[in-house]
Scaffold this active site. Structure first.
Site, PDB file in Angstrom:
ATOM      1  N   ASP A  21      -1.920  10.998  12.137  1.00  0.00           N
ATOM      2  CA  ASP A  21      -1.843   9.976  11.083  1.00  0.00           C
ATOM      3  C   ASP A  21      -1.217   8.688  11.608  1.00  0.00           C
ATOM      4  O   ASP A  21      -0.405   8.713  12.536  1.00  0.00           O
ATOM      5  CB  ASP A  21      -1.027  10.532   9.898  1.00  0.00           C
ATOM      6  CG  ASP A  21      -1.216   9.700   8.643  1.00  0.00           C
ATOM      7  OD1 ASP A  21      -2.274   9.055   8.495  1.00  0.00           O
ATOM      8  OD2 ASP A  21      -0.291   9.694   7.799  1.00  0.00           O
ATOM      9  N   HIS A  38      -8.246   3.422  14.822  1.00  0.00           N
ATOM     10  CA  HIS A  38      -8.964   4.682  15.050  1.00  0.00           C
ATOM     11  C   HIS A  38      -9.499   4.742  16.490  1.00  0.00           C
ATOM     12  O   HIS A  38      -9.478   5.795  17.122  1.00  0.00           O
ATOM     13  CB  HIS A  38     -10.117   4.832  14.052  1.00  0.00           C
ATOM     14  CG  HIS A  38      -9.667   4.923  12.613  1.00  0.00           C
ATOM     15  ND1 HIS A  38      -8.654   5.771  12.209  1.00  0.00           N
ATOM     16  CD2 HIS A  38     -10.074   4.272  11.500  1.00  0.00           C
ATOM     17  CE1 HIS A  38      -8.477   5.627  10.891  1.00  0.00           C
ATOM     18  NE2 HIS A  38      -9.313   4.726  10.441  1.00  0.00           N
ATOM     19  N   LEU A 132      -8.721  25.857  27.116  1.00  0.00           N
ATOM     20  CA  LEU A 132      -8.230  25.442  25.796  1.00  0.00           C
ATOM     21  C   LEU A 132      -9.337  25.511  24.734  1.00  0.00           C
ATOM     22  O   LEU A 132     -10.465  25.086  24.971  1.00  0.00           O
ATOM     23  CB  LEU A 132      -7.742  23.988  25.904  1.00  0.00           C
ATOM     24  CG  LEU A 132      -7.336  23.316  24.582  1.00  0.00           C
ATOM     25  CD1 LEU A 132      -5.994  23.848  24.094  1.00  0.00           C
ATOM     26  CD2 LEU A 132      -7.276  21.793  24.746  1.00  0.00           C
TER      27      LEU A 132
END
Ligand code: IPE
Ligand code: IPE
Ligand code: MG
Length: 248
Positions: A21, A38, A132
């Protein structure tokens, strides 16, 4: 400069989940459009994925777009969808090289068709990777995830595939989008807000929560290692007392 606390490689959290955020506010502080935040946020994603791989985190769940984010202005929504698509296209070779396996959670049917296609393709092409697990939460909402699980379970009861007394925590867990994944150990929220915003409501019941004022575009390697160091200093009691933990 504050001295960095070293992280203990033997006690890396298995599953780290992050509410990324602060992109919009970070950009606005710089008098730039929200979408610029962004874009720089994508660079943080790249760096954090690299660190997680390198440090041996098994699952990294990133909250990239919530079920509520559809309510944002359409230019922002389409900008985010464009960034998601270009991220997936540009990262595939790195994912293959680093053995990263991509998966996703959420109501991904709501994503634009072209984004869904790239997402599905990336998931398929990385399916055999054993490094991962990068889990993207897209059009994700914790409540609607629970609703779809309840519906599925109810239909199995109606079809007499399961009985009422088989409904328990394990069965519900197994009907969530995250079925098969370990629960998050560490849940990070950047950007200064202290709330869950409908993220992993069921799964995070015993996650260690770490809130930081650092905005997502500035959350990089040292901020991530600081979060892990703090996690490693906490005692996870799961309802027991400290003394009980000491005696095993
Ligand atoms: C997080 O940053 C990214 C998404 C929710 C897609 P925000 O866009 O929420 O940034 P702020 O919170 O407005 O600063
Ligand atoms: C949560 O951030 C969702 C993501 C980071 C994808 P928001 O910015 O949408 O959350 P609220 O609206 O401030 O709670
Ligand atoms: Mg926000």
């Amino acid at each position: 400069m504050v001295d960095q606390q070293p992280i203990d490689p033997a006690r890396i959290p298995t599953h780290v989940a992050i509410i990324m955020d602060g992109n919009g506010r970070w950009a606005q502080q710089k008098h730039r459009p929200r979408l610029y935040g962004h874009k720089v946020g994508v660079e943080s994603v790249q760096e954090i994925v690299e660190c997680a791989s390198e440090w041996g985190v098994k699952v990294l769940t990133l909250y990239a777009f919530s079920s509520e984010n559809w309510k944002r202005p359409s230019v922002e929504v389409s900008g985010l969808m464009g960034l998601l698509k270009s991220y997936l296209l540009s990262e595939l070779s790195k994912m293959l090289k680093n053995r990263v396996r991509l998966i996703s959670i959420g109501d991904t049917q709501r994503l634009p068709r072209d984004v869904q296609e790239v997402l599905e393709r990336t998931i398929e092409e990385t399916a055999e990777n054993d490094g991962l697990i990068l889990n993207l939460a897209l059009s994700y909402g914790g409540r609607s995830e629970i609703v779809q699980a309840v519906r599925q379970i109810a239909s199995e009861v109606l079809a007499e595939q399961i009985s009422l007394d088989e409904i328990g925590e394990k069965l519900i867990t197994d009907h969530l989008y995250t079925a098969g994944l370990p629960e998050p150990d560490l849940l990070i929220r950047t950007g200064g807000e202290a709330r869950l915003s409908n993220f992993l409501l069921w799964q995070a019941s015993y996650a260690e929560i770490y809130f930081t004022d650092t905005m997502w575009p500035e959350f990089r390697r040292s901020a991530f290692s600081q979060a892990i160091a703090e996690y490693q200093g906490r005692e996870r009691r799961f309802g027991r007392t400290s003394a009980q933990l000491g005696s095993g």
